[in-house]
Design a protein around this motif. Structure first.
Motif, PDB file in Angstrom:
ATOM      1  N   GLU A  87      15.821   2.528 -32.432  1.00  0.00           N
ATOM      2  CA  GLU A  87      14.777   2.166 -33.390  1.00  0.00           C
ATOM      3  C   GLU A  87      14.944   3.028 -34.631  1.00  0.00           C
ATOM      4  O   GLU A  87      15.360   4.183 -34.547  1.00  0.00           O
ATOM      5  N   ALA A  88      14.589   2.481 -35.782  1.00  0.00           N
ATOM      6  CA  ALA A  88      14.830   3.171 -37.044  1.00  0.00           C
ATOM      7  C   ALA A  88      14.079   4.494 -37.171  1.00  0.00           C
ATOM      8  O   ALA A  88      14.572   5.422 -37.787  1.00  0.00           O
ATOM      9  N   ASN A  89      12.883   4.600 -36.595  1.00  0.00           N
ATOM     10  CA  ASN A  89      12.104   5.825 -36.743  1.00  0.00           C
ATOM     11  C   ASN A  89      11.245   6.023 -35.505  1.00  0.00           C
ATOM     12  O   ASN A  89      10.062   5.708 -35.507  1.00  0.00           O
ATOM     13  N   ASP A  90      11.843   6.569 -34.469  1.00  0.00           N
ATOM     14  CA  ASP A  90      11.131   6.794 -33.208  1.00  0.00           C
ATOM     15  C   ASP A  90      10.923   8.295 -33.026  1.00  0.00           C
ATOM     16  O   ASP A  90      11.519   9.107 -33.729  1.00  0.00           O
ATOM     17  N   ASN A  91      10.067   8.662 -32.092  1.00  0.00           N
ATOM     18  CA  ASN A  91       9.843  10.047 -31.718  1.00  0.00           C
ATOM     19  C   ASN A  91      10.506  10.287 -30.369  1.00  0.00           C
ATOM     20  O   ASN A  91      10.422   9.438 -29.478  1.00  0.00           O
ATOM     21  N   TYR A  92      11.135  11.467 -30.220  1.00  0.00           N
ATOM     22  CA  TYR A  92      11.911  11.772 -29.021  1.00  0.00           C
ATOM     23  C   TYR A  92      11.482  13.117 -28.454  1.00  0.00           C
ATOM     24  O   TYR A  92      11.138  14.040 -29.207  1.00  0.00           O
ATOM     25  N   CYS A  93      11.537  13.223 -27.126  1.00  0.00           N
ATOM     26  CA  CYS A  93      11.303  14.507 -26.477  1.00  0.00           C
ATOM     27  C   CYS A  93      12.334  14.703 -25.371  1.00  0.00           C
ATOM     28  O   CYS A  93      12.802  13.746 -24.774  1.00  0.00           O
TER      29      CYS A  93
END
Length: 134
Positions: free
Chosen positions: A101-107
């Motif tokens: 995805e173009a702008n996702d959040n990751y941990c």
């Protein structure tokens, strides 16, 4: 005449070595001047997360187990918006996520080896040939 040609060839070789040393020194200086690579800290509950923007010409994310090299164990990165798990497999240091995805959040939420301190990341143009995250 041979002596002159030999001396000239030796000077050319020395100049080439000096130029190579200068290039290496300049590259080292540039590397220390740039900011450190971005890294996800271990966060099993995903309280610590990071947005990764993937915009043209970049079309992939490279994840790397830290410290490098670290081929042991697995590390799992969770994409919060996309609800996807990406596993850096055992036996490799890094893997690539193609077309995220173009702008996702990751941990960085799971690891099978406690010596994996973090997961480095970078949005890149996919060169092909890199192992895919599982």
């Amino acid at each position: 005449m041979r002596n002159i040609a030999s001396k000239s060839a030796g000077q050319t070789t020395r100049r080439g070595k000096i130029a190579a040393v200068l290039v290496i020194a300049a590259a080292s200086l540039l590397a220390t001047a740039l900011p450190a690579a971005a890294q996800l800290a271990f966060s099993p509950d995903c309280r610590n997360f990071q947005a990764i923007a993937v915009a043209a010409p970049n079309d992939a994310i490279l994840f790397t187990k830290q410290p490098v090299p670290h081929p042991n164990g697995t590390a799992t990165v969770f994409a919060i918006n996309g609800l996807d798990n990406y596993v850096i497999p055992a036996g490799v240091n890094s893997c690539i996520v193609a077309a995220p995805e173009a702008n996702d959040n990751y941990c960085f939420m799971a690891r099978s080896d406690n010596t994996i301190d973090g997961v480095g990341f970078a949005a890149i143009h996919n060169p092909g040939g890199l192992p895919a995250c599982q």
